[in-house]
Design a protein around this motif. Sequence first.
Motif, PDB file in Angstrom:
ATOM      1  N   ASP A 106       0.790   4.150  -3.013  1.00 33.93           N
ATOM      2  CA  ASP A 106       0.448   5.547  -2.749  1.00 33.93           C
ATOM      3  C   ASP A 106       1.545   6.530  -3.160  1.00 33.93           C
ATOM      4  O   ASP A 106       1.275   7.705  -3.367  1.00 33.93           O
ATOM      5  N   ARG A 107       2.799   6.041  -3.279  1.00 37.06           N
ATOM      6  CA  ARG A 107       3.937   6.919  -3.611  1.00 37.06           C
ATOM      7  C   ARG A 107       4.100   7.168  -5.111  1.00 37.06           C
ATOM      8  O   ARG A 107       4.858   8.044  -5.496  1.00 37.06           O
TER       9      ARG A 107
ATOM     10  N   GLU B 286       0.806  -1.219   0.000  1.00 37.94           N
ATOM     11  CA  GLU B 286       0.000   0.000   0.000  1.00 37.94           C
ATOM     12  C   GLU B 286       0.844   1.277   0.000  1.00 37.94           C
ATOM     13  O   GLU B 286       0.539   2.234  -0.719  1.00 37.94           O
TER      14      GLU B 286
ATOM     15  N   THR C  31      -4.524  -2.483  -4.853  1.00 40.56           N
ATOM     16  CA  THR C  31      -3.170  -2.048  -5.224  1.00 40.56           C
ATOM     17  C   THR C  31      -2.659  -2.764  -6.473  1.00 40.56           C
ATOM     18  O   THR C  31      -1.457  -2.822  -6.705  1.00 40.56           O
TER      19      THR C  31
END
Length: 111
Positions: A63-64, A59, A86
């Motif tokens: 998100d990055r 996760e 994801t």
Amino acid sequence: MEKQKVRFEFVTFTGERQEVEGMTGDTVMQVAYDNGVEGVAAECGGSMSCGTCHVFLDEASFDRIDAPSEGEVDMLDIVASERRPTSRLSCQIKLEENFTGAKVMIPEMQY
């Protein structure tokens, strides 16, 4: 800009881990191929037309990085393994320095 090394890890569906290294600008699919990582079939060679390079990211790494394109989201609808929040196509993830330390999980099947 000079290319930088990016280290991350592939994890198979059985839990086997393989740490790999690529260069910024490479795709996760290319790094899998260059390092003999099994389970990333990539039958279309990265043209986003088959879905056989489907992977799951941890996760934090998901998100990055940049969000998937609309075309990638559409292709993820036809992958063989269950799609997760994801899920990504490894051919569409270009390595950037912020991908260092990522965990890339390989699903049980690509067909």
